[in-house]
Scaffold this motif. Sequence first.
Motif, mmCIF file in Angstrom:
data_model
loop_
_atom_site.group_PDB
_atom_site.id
_atom_site.type_symbol
_atom_site.label_atom_id
_atom_site.label_comp_id
_atom_site.label_asym_id
_atom_site.label_seq_id
_atom_site.Cartn_x
_atom_site.Cartn_y
_atom_site.Cartn_z
ATOM 1 N N ARG A 1 7.005 0.912 11.608
ATOM 2 C CA ARG A 1 6.495 -0.190 10.793
ATOM 3 C C ARG A 1 6.975 -1.542 11.312
ATOM 4 N N ASN B 1 1.949 5.207 0.591
ATOM 5 C CA ASN B 1 1.799 6.259 1.592
ATOM 6 C C ASN B 1 0.955 7.354 0.945
ATOM 7 N N GLU B 2 -0.325 7.394 1.313
ATOM 8 C CA GLU B 2 -1.269 8.268 0.600
ATOM 9 C C GLU B 2 -1.062 9.748 0.879
ATOM 10 N N HIS B 3 -0.230 10.071 1.840
ATOM 11 C CA HIS B 3 0.052 11.487 2.093
ATOM 12 C C HIS B 3 0.723 12.122 0.876
ATOM 13 N N LEU C 1 0.837 -1.194 0.000
ATOM 14 C CA LEU C 1 0.000 0.000 0.000
ATOM 15 C C LEU C 1 0.871 1.242 0.000
ATOM 16 N N THR D 1 -3.635 2.414 -3.301
ATOM 17 C CA THR D 1 -4.303 3.168 -2.243
ATOM 18 C C THR D 1 -5.263 2.202 -1.555
ATOM 19 N N LEU D 2 -5.858 2.647 -0.453
ATOM 20 C CA LEU D 2 -6.830 1.802 0.250
ATOM 21 C C LEU D 2 -8.021 1.497 -0.658
ATOM 22 N N ARG E 1 2.837 2.709 2.929
ATOM 23 C CA ARG E 1 2.000 2.989 4.078
ATOM 24 C C ARG E 1 2.669 2.535 5.366
ATOM 25 N N TRP E 2 2.371 3.224 6.428
ATOM 26 C CA TRP E 2 3.059 2.959 7.694
ATOM 27 C C TRP E 2 2.829 1.553 8.201
ATOM 28 N N ASP E 3 1.730 0.912 7.771
ATOM 29 C CA ASP E 3 1.422 -0.407 8.337
ATOM 30 C C ASP E 3 1.660 -1.569 7.364
ATOM 31 N N ASN E 4 2.351 -1.316 6.260
ATOM 32 C CA ASN E 4 2.751 -2.424 5.398
ATOM 33 C C ASN E 4 3.627 -3.378 6.200
#
Lengths: 410, 410
Positions: free
Chosen positions: B144, A5-7, A3, B271-272, B120-123
């Motif tokens: 992470r 980083n959508e920022h 995923l 993206t999500l 993303r921070w939680d990958n």
Amino acid sequence: MALVNEHFLKIPNNYLFADVAKKVNVFKATHPKAEVISMGVGDVTQPLAPAVVEAIHKAADEMSTQSGFHGYGPEQGYDFLREAILKHEFLSRGIHLEKDEIFVNDGAKSDTGNIQELIRWDNSVGVTDPIYPVYIDSNAMIGRAGIKDENGRWSNVIYMPCIAENKFIPQIPDRRVDVIYLCYPNNPTGMVLSREELRKWVNYALHNDALIFFDAAYEAYIQDEDIPHSIYEIKGARKCAIEFHSYSKTAGFTGVRCGYTVVPKEVTASTLDGEAIQLNALWNRRQCTKFNGASYISQRAAEATYSAEGRKQVKATIDYYMRNARQILTVLKSLGLECYGGENAPYIWVKTPSETDSWTFFRQMLYGAHVVCTPGVGFGPSGEGYVRFTAFGSREHTEEALQRIKDWLK
Amino acid sequence: MALVNEHFLKIPNNYLFADVAKKVNVFKATHPKAEVISMGVGDVTQPLAPAVVEAIHKAADEMSTQSGFHGYGPEQGYDFLREAILKHEFLSRGIHLEKDEIFVNDGAKSDTGNIQELIRWDNSVGVTDPIYPVYIDSNAMIGRAGIKDENGRWSNVIYMPCIAENKFIPQIPDRRVDVIYLCYPNNPTGMVLSREELRKWVNYALHNDALIFFDAAYEAYIQDEDIPHSIYEIKGARKCAIEFHSYSKTAGFTGVRCGYTVVPKEVTASTLDGEAIQLNALWNRRQCTKFNGASYISQRAAEATYSAEGRKQVKATIDYYMRNARQILTVLKSLGLECYGGENAPYIWVKTPSETDSWTFFRQMLYGAHVVCTPGVGFGPSGEGYVRFTAFGSREHTEEALQRIKDWLK
């Protein structure tokens, strides 16, 4: 599934100067005979100081031998450079720092961009407006800036407008700000803050346990003896300020890449439980993990700027650019334009005539005088209605550009 | 009040090599007469290639003139270097990339540390174990990696052990992994993966929309013609892999600082909402914001490694180091030690005798033979019971170190 980083998706695709360059390239392509003079990008044009070039040759020769070869240096920089910095930049001003409070880097842009890694993701960020885009963008990329509204303002950023009406003096905010970015002499306005004004910020930070990230990239251009060269000239700043320096504008190192960041050991940030954590140790850890030191050659080049010869030559080039700055101020003022900066900095901040917006005036000047400036709004909402000129060109180009602007505006 | 990024508090204070250096310095201080030979830090020792030194001199001379001066270069690197890379590193292997898929940097450490900013921070992150500390630490700093347990394993990191028992071939994990770091030839084990094994990883990534961050820093050391030099030799890798290269070990640039990262335009992360976002554009934006390009001088130095002379000289130095590697393998094996790597990489991974733990063996060798190696456990839990030797020393030092180890172990 990976995923993103959508920022990153919230910030404009292009970096301001890339945007300007695009438009200039379109103009050049459609006007191949036009000789465009740039007073836009803040890039130096004069050659490196002879003492610096000599140091580069010497370092290269060392690297060609077994005994003189240098591999990995300390990530924080070589002692020869850190000691020169301590002596010439700080001790000479009565500021006592320790060697391990100096972190050599490949230029201030990297460190001013990366420093926000040390603070919590939800700290609030304050910036003067207009400002060098890196401070906000680096925070936007990690989500700290919030969301951008239709006026170009980020929801989690506190803007301190610096405009003609308030004499470009940023007001202490009425809201809590955890981290404040200050750049003086200022990019893009070329304005400076007095000792008294800087003291207000240091006191604010001390009283509120806030941090100041102080960008001193242009301090070598200060002419006025009363204007501080370092925030550490202000009492108490050692407890709350991290300071960034660069050889880019001081010594023409935009293509050589070297600078340094000062993180005094007294500077701390708090855990949620109220424990004070030393940021010097964290910055050291960050750099040891994600950085492998500045080039040995660049560090010897930087060291050479502190020799007697080097200091003279570096000063001569700064004087050369400041002469351009005075010329730009003189001519543009004579044309009735409201000008700021240019006295203690190589940037001149000009109010556009008749409330023309920044990009329009940029375009008019490009097509009308074949001169490139930088639209002020690209530096932030309070930059609307202004454009920035740089004094880094050659004397000849600067004079010609000013002549063309004269002809165009008359 | 400024709050600290508390993730930094979860990682050990010291970077592995800083830890080793500390212990070595203590030894040197207490044994001032001992001549310590380091086979620990992976730093080169041989001088820069003459063609490279010549290029540095030439660049310095250019920078001393008005017409030849170079200021800011493109953040992605100069065309002269990107084109040389395309031609000599990729086209020569039948890999077609575009210029704007190449991003020049100041060495792979920066980019391998910063690349995680795009995701993303939680990958979830997968690494082979043992591994170069940067991959995990850079993720730990942003949260992470989760929390570290008493065995040194991070809760959100999936470890793929590479040990003697599985022939150092990492197994495809049975859990979901979003981002996988692979380094081949491997630091620290010196082992390589066959085309077939790499293909398994590319297929895994393609089927699971995962990303591979492929560190090819040591590819120039490959001797076996069947071993891939780039992951893009594997079909489909352009869609899922970002690759890192460095001139540090290829051409002795540990003190010069230059490398490059390849981000094919087909590589995306989601993206999500399921939208595929091109990472090439994001990396470009990241670098334009937080990086100001590698030194012009370093880039001309890197370009020189591709000239006919440069290629010959660079190869000669690599051959020099690989001769050391063969010597190390021969001697240590003759002493009954179980050795790995050293055939397609400048690292030799040695199982300690009698199940001694890494740090103990490191200490025993330091005090017993005055030779420094790197404790395998510092690279991860599966490194326990191993130590790493590097082949980067001089021939003389390497031979002497091996003699001392012979004497010590007999």
